[in-house]
Design a protein around this motif. Sequence first.
Motif, PDB file in Angstrom:
ATOM      1  N   LEU A 248      18.470  -4.256  38.080  1.00 18.53           N
ATOM      2  CA  LEU A 248      18.494  -5.707  37.908  1.00 18.53           C
ATOM      3  C   LEU A 248      17.804  -6.385  39.090  1.00 18.53           C
ATOM      4  O   LEU A 248      17.012  -7.313  38.909  1.00 18.53           O
ATOM      5  CB  LEU A 248      19.931  -6.204  37.771  1.00 18.53           C
ATOM      6  CG  LEU A 248      20.116  -7.718  37.761  1.00 18.53           C
ATOM      7  CD1 LEU A 248      19.443  -8.333  36.535  1.00 18.53           C
ATOM      8  CD2 LEU A 248      21.583  -8.085  37.801  1.00 18.53           C
ATOM      9  N   GLY A 249      18.080  -5.906  40.292  1.00 19.98           N
ATOM     10  CA  GLY A 249      17.423  -6.449  41.480  1.00 19.98           C
ATOM     11  C   GLY A 249      15.917  -6.270  41.428  1.00 19.98           C
ATOM     12  O   GLY A 249      15.156  -7.162  41.813  1.00 19.98           O
ATOM     13  N   GLU A 250      15.472  -5.114  40.925  1.00 18.86           N
ATOM     14  CA  GLU A 250      14.032  -4.889  40.777  1.00 18.86           C
ATOM     15  C   GLU A 250      13.435  -5.897  39.799  1.00 18.86           C
ATOM     16  O   GLU A 250      12.344  -6.426  40.032  1.00 18.86           O
ATOM     17  CB  GLU A 250      13.768  -3.463  40.303  1.00 18.86           C
ATOM     18  CG  GLU A 250      14.040  -2.423  41.360  1.00 18.86           C
ATOM     19  CD  GLU A 250      13.674  -1.023  40.909  1.00 18.86           C
ATOM     20  OE1 GLU A 250      12.586  -0.862  40.329  1.00 18.86           O
ATOM     21  OE2 GLU A 250      14.474  -0.105  41.142  1.00 18.86           O
ATOM     22  N   CYS A 251      14.131  -6.157  38.711  1.00 18.46           N
ATOM     23  CA  CYS A 251      13.650  -7.141  37.730  1.00 18.46           C
ATOM     24  C   CYS A 251      13.571  -8.533  38.346  1.00 18.46           C
ATOM     25  O   CYS A 251      12.614  -9.273  38.116  1.00 18.46           O
ATOM     26  CB  CYS A 251      14.575  -7.175  36.510  1.00 18.46           C
ATOM     27  SG  CYS A 251      14.378  -5.764  35.425  1.00 18.46           S
ATOM     28  N   LEU A 252      14.576  -8.879  39.133  1.00 19.67           N
ATOM     29  CA  LEU A 252      14.567 -10.189  39.788  1.00 19.67           C
ATOM     30  C   LEU A 252      13.380 -10.307  40.742  1.00 19.67           C
ATOM     31  O   LEU A 252      12.732 -11.350  40.806  1.00 19.67           O
ATOM     32  CB  LEU A 252      15.882 -10.405  40.536  1.00 19.67           C
ATOM     33  CG  LEU A 252      17.126 -10.541  39.679  1.00 19.67           C
ATOM     34  CD1 LEU A 252      18.379 -10.569  40.542  1.00 19.67           C
ATOM     35  CD2 LEU A 252      17.054 -11.782  38.807  1.00 19.67           C
ATOM     36  N   ALA A 253      13.096  -9.232  41.474  1.00 18.77           N
ATOM     37  CA  ALA A 253      11.946  -9.245  42.391  1.00 18.77           C
ATOM     38  C   ALA A 253      10.646  -9.426  41.624  1.00 18.77           C
ATOM     39  O   ALA A 253       9.773 -10.191  42.040  1.00 18.77           O
ATOM     40  CB  ALA A 253      11.911  -7.952  43.205  1.00 18.77           C
ATOM     41  N   LEU A 254      10.519  -8.737  40.492  1.00 15.14           N
ATOM     42  CA  LEU A 254       9.301  -8.875  39.688  1.00 15.14           C
ATOM     43  C   LEU A 254       9.120 -10.307  39.209  1.00 15.14           C
ATOM     44  O   LEU A 254       8.014 -10.848  39.229  1.00 15.14           O
ATOM     45  CB  LEU A 254       9.350  -7.934  38.485  1.00 15.14           C
ATOM     46  CG  LEU A 254       9.290  -6.441  38.794  1.00 15.14           C
ATOM     47  CD1 LEU A 254       9.416  -5.632  37.509  1.00 15.14           C
ATOM     48  CD2 LEU A 254       8.027  -6.086  39.515  1.00 15.14           C
ATOM     49  N   GLU A 255      10.205 -10.933  38.788  1.00 18.19           N
ATOM     50  CA  GLU A 255      10.111 -12.316  38.314  1.00 18.19           C
ATOM     51  C   GLU A 255       9.715 -13.266  39.442  1.00 18.19           C
ATOM     52  O   GLU A 255       8.916 -14.175  39.239  1.00 18.19           O
ATOM     53  CB  GLU A 255      11.435 -12.753  37.680  1.00 18.19           C
ATOM     54  CG  GLU A 255      11.739 -12.061  36.377  1.00 18.19           C
ATOM     55  CD  GLU A 255      10.658 -12.274  35.332  1.00 18.19           C
ATOM     56  OE1 GLU A 255      10.205 -13.416  35.144  1.00 18.19           O
ATOM     57  OE2 GLU A 255      10.256 -11.278  34.694  1.00 18.19           O
ATOM     58  N   VAL A 256      10.280 -13.050  40.628  1.00 21.78           N
ATOM     59  CA  VAL A 256       9.926 -13.897  41.776  1.00 21.78           C
ATOM     60  C   VAL A 256       8.450 -13.736  42.119  1.00 21.78           C
ATOM     61  O   VAL A 256       7.738 -14.713  42.335  1.00 21.78           O
ATOM     62  CB  VAL A 256      10.815 -13.559  42.998  1.00 21.78           C
ATOM     63  CG1 VAL A 256      10.285 -14.215  44.258  1.00 21.78           C
ATOM     64  CG2 VAL A 256      12.247 -13.982  42.747  1.00 21.78           C
ATOM     65  N   LEU A 257       7.986 -12.482  42.146  1.00 24.90           N
ATOM     66  CA  LEU A 257       6.590 -12.238  42.510  1.00 24.90           C
ATOM     67  C   LEU A 257       5.622 -12.714  41.439  1.00 24.90           C
ATOM     68  O   LEU A 257       4.573 -13.275  41.760  1.00 24.90           O
ATOM     69  CB  LEU A 257       6.379 -10.753  42.791  1.00 24.90           C
ATOM     70  CG  LEU A 257       7.041 -10.245  44.069  1.00 24.90           C
ATOM     71  CD1 LEU A 257       6.980  -8.739  44.153  1.00 24.90           C
ATOM     72  CD2 LEU A 257       6.407 -10.883  45.288  1.00 24.90           C
ATOM     73  N   LYS A 258       5.944 -12.503  40.187  1.00 23.39           N
ATOM     74  CA  LYS A 258       5.058 -12.961  39.116  1.00 23.39           C
ATOM     75  C   LYS A 258       4.971 -14.479  39.087  1.00 23.39           C
ATOM     76  O   LYS A 258       3.931 -15.026  38.742  1.00 23.39           O
ATOM     77  CB  LYS A 258       5.545 -12.435  37.771  1.00 23.39           C
ATOM     78  CG  LYS A 258       5.275 -10.955  37.594  1.00 23.39           C
ATOM     79  CD  LYS A 258       5.786 -10.467  36.263  1.00 23.39           C
ATOM     80  CE  LYS A 258       5.539  -8.982  36.092  1.00 23.39           C
ATOM     81  NZ  LYS A 258       6.075  -8.469  34.818  1.00 23.39           N
ATOM     82  N   GLY A 259       6.053 -15.151  39.463  1.00 25.88           N
ATOM     83  CA  GLY A 259       6.040 -16.609  39.533  1.00 25.88           C
ATOM     84  C   GLY A 259       5.432 -17.129  40.819  1.00 25.88           C
ATOM     85  O   GLY A 259       5.326 -18.333  41.019  1.00 25.88           O
ATOM     86  N   ASN A 260       5.048 -16.207  41.720  1.00 33.72           N
ATOM     87  CA  ASN A 260       4.462 -16.547  43.017  1.00 33.72           C
ATOM     88  C   ASN A 260       5.365 -17.470  43.826  1.00 33.72           C
ATOM     89  O   ASN A 260       4.901 -18.335  44.552  1.00 33.72           O
ATOM     90  CB  ASN A 260       3.065 -17.137  42.864  1.00 33.72           C
ATOM     91  CG  ASN A 260       2.255 -16.950  44.139  1.00 33.72           C
ATOM     92  OD1 ASN A 260       2.494 -16.035  44.916  1.00 33.72           O
ATOM     93  ND2 ASN A 260       1.305 -17.835  44.364  1.00 33.72           N
ATOM     94  N   ASN A 261       6.673 -17.270  43.690  1.00 42.46           N
ATOM     95  CA  ASN A 261       7.647 -18.051  44.447  1.00 42.46           C
ATOM     96  C   ASN A 261       7.881 -17.412  45.807  1.00 42.46           C
ATOM     97  O   ASN A 261       7.812 -16.197  45.950  1.00 42.46           O
ATOM     98  CB  ASN A 261       8.970 -18.122  43.685  1.00 42.46           C
ATOM     99  CG  ASN A 261       8.804 -18.788  42.337  1.00 42.46           C
ATOM    100  OD1 ASN A 261       8.149 -19.813  42.223  1.00 42.46           O
ATOM    101  ND2 ASN A 261       9.376 -18.187  41.318  1.00 42.46           N
ATOM    102  N   ALA A 262       8.180 -18.233  46.801  1.00 41.95           N
ATOM    103  CA  ALA A 262       8.506 -17.725  48.130  1.00 41.95           C
ATOM    104  C   ALA A 262       9.954 -17.241  48.130  1.00 41.95           C
ATOM    105  O   ALA A 262      10.821 -17.831  47.482  1.00 41.95           O
ATOM    106  CB  ALA A 262       8.309 -18.811  49.171  1.00 41.95           C
ATOM    107  N   TYR A 263      10.206 -16.148  48.848  1.00 37.12           N
ATOM    108  CA  TYR A 263      11.544 -15.566  48.886  1.00 37.12           C
ATOM    109  C   TYR A 263      11.744 -14.878  50.232  1.00 37.12           C
ATOM    110  O   TYR A 263      10.792 -14.379  50.834  1.00 37.12           O
ATOM    111  CB  TYR A 263      11.704 -14.559  47.741  1.00 37.12           C
ATOM    112  CG  TYR A 263      13.119 -14.091  47.535  1.00 37.12           C
ATOM    113  CD1 TYR A 263      14.059 -14.906  46.925  1.00 37.12           C
ATOM    114  CD2 TYR A 263      13.517 -12.838  47.966  1.00 37.12           C
ATOM    115  CE1 TYR A 263      15.357 -14.483  46.744  1.00 37.12           C
ATOM    116  CE2 TYR A 263      14.825 -12.410  47.789  1.00 37.12           C
ATOM    117  CZ  TYR A 263      15.734 -13.241  47.178  1.00 37.12           C
ATOM    118  OH  TYR A 263      17.018 -12.820  47.005  1.00 37.12           O
ATOM    119  N   ASP A 264      12.980 -14.818  50.687  1.00 34.23           N
ATOM    120  CA  ASP A 264      13.314 -14.166  51.957  1.00 34.23           C
ATOM    121  C   ASP A 264      13.490 -12.671  51.716  1.00 34.23           C
ATOM    122  O   ASP A 264      14.590 -12.175  51.509  1.00 34.23           O
ATOM    123  CB  ASP A 264      14.589 -14.774  52.532  1.00 34.23           C
ATOM    124  CG  ASP A 264      14.978 -14.166  53.874  1.00 34.23           C
ATOM    125  OD1 ASP A 264      14.174 -13.401  54.441  1.00 34.23           O
ATOM    126  OD2 ASP A 264      16.091 -14.459  54.345  1.00 34.23           O
TER     127      ASP A 264
END
Length: 148
Positions: A49-65
Amino acid sequence: MKFAISIFLLLTLFAPSVSGKLRIQGCDNLETLDAQHFVLFNKKELIELGECLALEVLKGNNAYDWGNTCREYIEDEQAILGTLVLSKLEAIQIGQCVGAINYIYVRYHKEEGQFASCFKGKKAVQLLADLRGDSLNKRELKTLLCRR
């Protein structure tokens, strides 16, 4: 024993990136989950699930810590009981760290032109863990993990 668990974790989490495919084939099944489903998730499912969340953040080009998530990975690796004492939130954070690294590696490693090689494994985890409060988007993450 701790060493064996660490090696097993590294092999299961980072080995798929060598094959050139992302470990998570699709996260569509996770879109319909509600809070009740999370009670029954095991650690492996939470990491996915965490991997999926990371993919969504990166595909959306959102900034994340990303540093916060990868510090959790290192903390878990140094824990005496390892994954036995891993909370659900920590498992998701570890998945986010691994998912981000795998995404960047698979997408940009040996890319023609600008970037020649990208870090993965412990080196990539350490690079991200050293970030202190910096939120990075996909381009910035690629710049940090990939070299010309």
